[in-house]
Design a protein around this motif. Sequence first.
Motif, short mmCIF file in Angstrom:
data_model
loop_
_atom_site.label_atom_id
_atom_site.label_comp_id
_atom_site.label_asym_id
_atom_site.label_seq_id
_atom_site.Cartn_x
_atom_site.Cartn_y
_atom_site.Cartn_z
N GLY A 196 3.01 18.00 1.02
CA GLY A 196 1.94 19.02 0.61
C GLY A 196 0.99 19.31 1.55
O GLY A 196 0.34 18.49 2.44
N ILE A 197 0.53 20.37 1.65
CA ILE A 197 -0.53 21.03 2.47
C ILE A 197 -1.67 21.57 1.84
O ILE A 197 -1.17 22.12 0.62
N ARG A 248 1.01 -1.14 -0.11
CA ARG A 248 -0.01 0.10 0.25
C ARG A 248 0.94 1.36 -0.02
O ARG A 248 0.63 2.14 -0.93
N GLN A 249 2.09 1.28 0.65
CA GLN A 249 2.59 2.49 0.84
C GLN A 249 4.19 2.33 0.02
O GLN A 249 4.81 3.38 0.16
N SER A 288 1.88 8.95 3.39
CA SER A 288 0.28 9.24 3.43
C SER A 288 0.21 9.71 1.99
O SER A 288 1.12 9.79 1.27
N GLU A 289 -0.98 10.01 1.78
CA GLU A 289 -1.37 10.43 0.51
C GLU A 289 -0.76 11.96 -0.12
O GLU A 289 -0.47 12.57 -1.04
N PHE A 290 -0.26 12.57 1.22
CA PHE A 290 0.38 13.78 1.06
C PHE A 290 1.75 13.75 1.29
O PHE A 290 2.29 15.09 1.51
#
Lengths: 448, 353
Positions: free
Chosen positions: A439-440, A373-374, A406-408
């Motif tokens: 990213g934010i 997954r990661q 994570s996605e970000f």
Amino acid sequence: MKRFLVCAVLVAVCSCTPGRALADTVGSPTLDDVTSLKAEMAEMKRMMEDQRKSYQREIDDLKAKVEKLSAARAGPSPADELAAAIEKAKGEAPKTEPGMLSMFMGKGAGQSSVPDISVLGDVLGHYVADHHNAPNPPQQEDGKRHFRFREMEVAFSAPVDPHSKADLILTGGEDANGQWNMDLEEGYLTLTTLPYDLQVRVGKFRTVFGKNNPVHTHAMAWVDRPDVIANYFGTDGMAETGAEVSWLVPNPWKKYIEWTADIQNNGNPESFAGNRQDDVMFTNHLKYFDNLTPTTTAELGGSVATGANGDGSGGRTTLEGVDFTVKWKPPGQGLYKSLTWQSEAIFSQKDQPDGTAVNSWGAYSSLEYQFARQWRAFARLDFSEFPDDAGSKQIGGAVGLTYDMSEFCYWRLEYKHTCAQGALAGQDRDELWLQLNFGIGPHQAHKY
Amino acid sequence: MNSMYMTVLTAAAFCAAVGYGPCPASGADRLTVVTTTTDLKFVTDSVGGDHVKVTSIAGGAEDPHFVSAKPSFMMTAREANLWIAIGMELEIGWEGLILEGSRNPKIRKDTLGYLDASQGVLRLEVPTEKVTRSMGDVHPLGNPHYWLDPLNVRIVAKTIADRLAQLDPGHSEDFKGNLKAFQRKIDEHMFGKPLVDEVGGDKLWLREFKGELQGFLEAQHLTAKLGGWAAKMLPFRGEKILTYHRSWIYFTNRFGLVVPDEMEPKPGIPPSPGHVLQLIEKVKADHIRTLLMEPFYERKAPDLIAEKTGLKVVVCANSVGGDEAAKDYFSMIGNVVDKLAAALKPASEPERK
């Protein structure tokens, strides 16, 4: 009404009087009498029908009133009661306080005019090793170990009006000397409501040539751009100011075929005029996409770009490109497994000031496999000549690993070895990168 | 000049090659509808009947949060008269790309051709404080997995029927009739046909919604007539179960189950070894017997907890078409009910029919 009564009496009298007696009294009926009687009968029928309809309307009105009164006495129907109870519950639910994400997405009350704002950071640790016993030692960064804030991207995106949207992407970063530079990476308006499946972009944008050049640095599968892209378009790729028309080509098979035509300044220093920019370049790109199977897709692209290369003698550069991408992602396991095979080749014909032309080319092929997954692993083969020197070549290979925290946020490790030939002989390189990208804010999703 | 000539020539050649011309009409006078999920497709098919042609973007077997915005989906959306989304930001990662890429002005947001199906539903877990990513993948508008509550699907069906009637007023009576039949089916699956025949679906849902169903049935001496999903899940009210993602909250809320924790430490964050260890302790302490998860999540960590504690892992699709058993919405929910009831029933008790 009076006429109706008179007619009714007349009919009644006629029907009660024996025919013979009537005949004796008035004599034999003439044809005119019969016709007159028929007309009167028809009139009577019409009047009686009107009467019936009038009574029916009154009855229907009364029925409706009775039903309404009955319903009012019985109370609301269960369906109405259920709907009212649900509405009441929704009204009593706690109200959302707009969070940071909501505010940026313009979903909170009064926030609709705030554009989506996102900030991305890309930090590199880079180690370059020179090749032992090289006859010509490498000239840049050899043996250097350093950290670099390669890129900070601030992106704004919002609809301008019902017909268009704007994207502004500011990019800053440290150069090799540690100096911080800020630049407009992209900034354009997209007209989104044009007829005939057309879209137009105006402003500064990444040239739609091939598969890799339009992609932002942080969205790539690797730390660095392939050698062929770096050598022909620059390490950050090619982005210039101009206009673009793209068209979703209608076709009988209903396949995705997109044709894109760009007209931009010829300011790219690698293949075109650089700071001697005084003309425009034209780029055409054709993209075909298809689902090979429910789990596998294929994309085939062809590109052509041409423009003056600003050498002062009217010379031009023409670039042709082909790209091919296959993706595999099983829907049931898509969170954990996927495979992307992406290849691209660029061919260049660049006029030189001495009247000759350099024909050169380069290509790369990359495989990325997501095995958890990661976690993703990748390998890439590079081959590249140079726009002004077909005799010099770079042949390289890179392998790496990406960890999606994570996605970000992701971490990436890449090792690359490059062999140099021709004028660059001896400048073989071994490089190691550690990349952190985060990213934010609601950064817009990237194209497939 | 050469370049412009080349551009025009390229376009002309390509048009000739692909036989440029108007695309064939997509199916008589039927409305072309694109839904983001298979569950919405099923509801739209049921309510629209022969007057709609429906395509779903996401398959039932994939996580609807992470659908790839393939260009072929843009071609599908390009011909749509109506786009129906789950909403509440479930599709935030891919919906915009498809809508923009389709270049179809009829289905832009804020037009009649765009329908957010969540607009009438009962929402759960709507945050009341500032949402940040430190909370994981928390949706600021509330938990978007609302289709797992049959009452919400009843509401969604009406929302869709109303919009179809607006777009195709000539068939509004058909949509109303189909809606009534669809809602009746939900009612019968939820409460059983005999009870719905006797009391009526709306009245039963009203009691259920107010939490008065059991009392009402007892007072009316109708408890024995309760059937369907409600009867099967009735014995397990208050039972604690684990879930993988926080996606089953609408289902568990409707049937009175309690979810004290999830495999994911925070929504969207994969289970860490430390969290798995905590869960093992929690399962033992709270006597949790079941974990409910979707087929698209990895079983490694759930199986480890099962091995250490005896927990039963129940794998069920949460969307139509997500597995063999989920052929339609009724069989999808029915499968979850049956599997959970089997997993939760005490070993000595025979299975309820």
